[in-house]
Design an enzyme around this catalytic site. Structure first.
Site, short mmCIF file in Angstrom:
data_model
loop_
_atom_site.label_atom_id
_atom_site.label_comp_id
_atom_site.label_asym_id
_atom_site.label_seq_id
_atom_site.Cartn_x
_atom_site.Cartn_y
_atom_site.Cartn_z
N SER A 194 -20.49 58.37 -8.65
CA SER A 194 -20.26 58.29 -10.10
C SER A 194 -21.00 59.43 -10.80
O SER A 194 -21.92 60.02 -10.23
CB SER A 194 -20.83 56.95 -10.62
OG SER A 194 -22.24 56.95 -10.43
N TYR A 205 -36.92 54.72 -15.67
CA TYR A 205 -35.68 54.02 -15.31
C TYR A 205 -36.00 52.83 -14.40
O TYR A 205 -35.54 51.70 -14.64
CB TYR A 205 -34.74 54.99 -14.59
CG TYR A 205 -33.41 54.40 -14.18
CD1 TYR A 205 -32.42 54.16 -15.13
CD2 TYR A 205 -33.14 54.09 -12.85
CE1 TYR A 205 -31.19 53.61 -14.75
CE2 TYR A 205 -31.93 53.56 -12.47
CZ TYR A 205 -30.95 53.32 -13.42
OH TYR A 205 -29.74 52.78 -13.04
N ASP A 217 -19.20 50.97 -26.83
CA ASP A 217 -19.91 52.13 -26.29
C ASP A 217 -20.21 53.07 -27.46
O ASP A 217 -19.49 53.07 -28.46
CB ASP A 217 -19.05 52.86 -25.24
CG ASP A 217 -19.88 53.71 -24.27
OD1 ASP A 217 -19.92 53.37 -23.07
OD2 ASP A 217 -20.49 54.71 -24.72
N THR A 258 -26.77 53.70 -4.78
CA THR A 258 -26.21 54.98 -5.23
C THR A 258 -24.68 54.88 -5.16
O THR A 258 -24.11 54.75 -4.08
CB THR A 258 -26.71 56.14 -4.35
OG1 THR A 258 -28.14 56.09 -4.32
CG2 THR A 258 -26.27 57.49 -4.94
N1 LIG Z 1 -23.96 54.83 -11.10
C1 LIG Z 1 -24.90 54.37 -10.31
O1 LIG Z 1 -25.06 54.84 -9.17
C2 LIG Z 1 -25.77 53.24 -10.76
C3 LIG Z 1 -26.69 52.71 -9.85
C4 LIG Z 1 -27.50 51.66 -10.24
C5 LIG Z 1 -27.40 51.13 -11.52
N2 LIG Z 1 -26.50 51.67 -12.39
C6 LIG Z 1 -26.44 51.07 -13.73
O2 LIG Z 1 -25.13 50.66 -13.99
C7 LIG Z 1 -24.84 50.78 -15.39
C8 LIG Z 1 -23.58 51.60 -15.56
O3 LIG Z 1 -23.79 52.86 -14.96
P1 LIG Z 1 -22.67 53.98 -14.88
O4 LIG Z 1 -22.80 54.67 -13.57
O5 LIG Z 1 -21.36 53.41 -15.26
O6 LIG Z 1 -23.23 54.98 -15.98
P2 LIG Z 1 -22.43 55.83 -17.08
O7 LIG Z 1 -23.39 56.84 -17.59
O8 LIG Z 1 -21.12 56.29 -16.53
O9 LIG Z 1 -22.14 54.73 -18.19
C9 LIG Z 1 -23.11 54.27 -19.08
C10 LIG Z 1 -22.42 54.06 -20.41
O10 LIG Z 1 -23.38 53.54 -21.32
C11 LIG Z 1 -23.15 54.17 -22.57
N3 LIG Z 1 -24.39 54.16 -23.35
C12 LIG Z 1 -25.55 54.77 -23.06
N4 LIG Z 1 -26.43 54.55 -24.04
C13 LIG Z 1 -25.80 53.81 -24.98
C14 LIG Z 1 -26.19 53.30 -26.23
N5 LIG Z 1 -27.40 53.53 -26.75
N6 LIG Z 1 -25.29 52.54 -26.92
C15 LIG Z 1 -24.05 52.34 -26.43
N7 LIG Z 1 -23.62 52.82 -25.27
C16 LIG Z 1 -24.50 53.55 -24.54
C17 LIG Z 1 -22.74 55.60 -22.23
O11 LIG Z 1 -22.06 56.23 -23.30
C18 LIG Z 1 -21.89 55.38 -21.00
O12 LIG Z 1 -20.52 55.25 -21.34
C19 LIG Z 1 -26.07 51.41 -16.02
O13 LIG Z 1 -26.87 50.42 -16.62
C20 LIG Z 1 -26.78 52.05 -14.84
O14 LIG Z 1 -28.16 52.15 -15.05
C21 LIG Z 1 -25.68 52.70 -12.04
#
Ligand SMILES: NC(=O)c1ccc[n+]([C@@H]2O[C@H](COP(=O)([O-])OP(=O)(O)OC[C@H]3O[C@@H](n4cnc5c(N)ncnc54)[C@H](O)[C@@H]3O)[C@@H](O)[C@H]2O)c1
Length: 260
Positions: free
Chosen positions: A194, A159, A44, A191
């Protein structure tokens, strides 16, 4: 812990690399994989969040870096192999929402940034780790798409487009590596309760405007509640496991029937 007949976890001794490991969904996934015996390599750009996840996963390797950097990803793959031997499995979860707005009003820099992290980052991870995975003669990859990668979004247009690309990258990779018995799937969370969902509600404004956005998102979910990170993790573990031995190229919704 889900145990195999010999009493060990489903992932005992398996090396699993995870990008975006500081995030809520990857952290829940890492914790479950660790409980089932996996050796984890966590990546990360946020070193604090990375350390928090590692603290929950004894023995995990942490590698800080940016998923958009080919050099950082290569360094992650090398460090993983040096610590544990070649990876068996990959989870590419790093992602960002970007800013809200109609597609033609999106700033070019933001559009590029969202695609660089969500799409190029997943591709770089697959490119770095599939050569390791193939040395085992079998393996699995799970990418992170979204329900927004299936439906359009009036607000999160970059997105949504980027996650649509992840869903199709999943299918292309599945075709590329099917004959090698490397399965490639993605999850499409809806959703989830989180910080990322919170920040999407925040985009509507503060106070009543924010609450109205949250209520509107909730009303769209047939099961009547947001999902939990652990529920996404369960789906990821299923796709990584031998229970999904004949499943590849799938975009699995984890969304309380939102896409039904
Ligand atoms: N939370 C939701 O409701 C949801 C819904 C649909 C899809 N998602 C997808 O699930 C995945 C995880 O989501 P989440 O809720 O855990 O989000 P989050 O923001 O908690 O975690 C994302 C992580 O990615 C890391 N990150 C971002 N850009 C980066 C980079 N350039 N290099 C290295 N690390 C990087 C961030 O530091 C973070 O720790 C994502 O791809 C998100 O799009 C999440």
């Amino acid at each position: 812990m889900v145990s195999t007949p010999d009493g060990t976890g489903r992932f005992a001794g398996q090396v699993v690399a995870i990008t975006g490991a500081g995030g809520a969904l990857a952290r829940a996934t890492a914790v479950r994989l660790a409980a089932e015996g996996a050796k984890l390599a966590l990546f990360d750009r946020d070193t604090e969040k990375l350390a928090e996840t590692a603290a929950l996963c004894p023995g995990a390797l942490t590698v800080p870096g940016d998923v958009t950097s080919a050099a950082d990803m290569a360094a992650f793959a090398e460090a993983t192999q040096a610590a544990f031997g070649p990876a068996h499995k990959l989870v590419a979860a790093a992602g960002i929402l970007g800013k809200a707005g109609p597609a033609i009003e999106m700033e070019e820099e933001m559009w590029d940034r969202v695609f660089a992290i969500n799409v190029k980052g997943a591709w770089l991870a697959a490119r770095a780790f599939i050569p390791q995975i193939r040395t085992h003669g079998a393996g699995a990859v799970v990418l992170f798409s979204s329900t927004a990668g299936v439906m359009g979004s009036p607000t999160l247009s970059a997105y949504s487009a980027s996650k649509g690309a992840v869903s199709l990258l999943t299918r292309s990779l599945a075709l590329n590596h099917a004959a090698e018995n490397i399965r490639v799937n993605c999850v499409c969370p809806g959703t989830i309760d989180s910080p990322m969902s919170d920040s999407s509600f925040d985009m509507a404004g503060t106070g009543a405007a924010r609450d109205a956005r949250e209520a509107m998102m909730l009303a769209k979910i047939p099961m009547g509640r947001f999902g939990l990170p652990a529920e996404v993790a369960d789906a990821v573990l299923y796709l990584l496991s031998d229970s999904a031995a004949y499943t590849s190229g799938v975009a699995l919704p984890v969304d309380g029937a939102r896409l039904a």
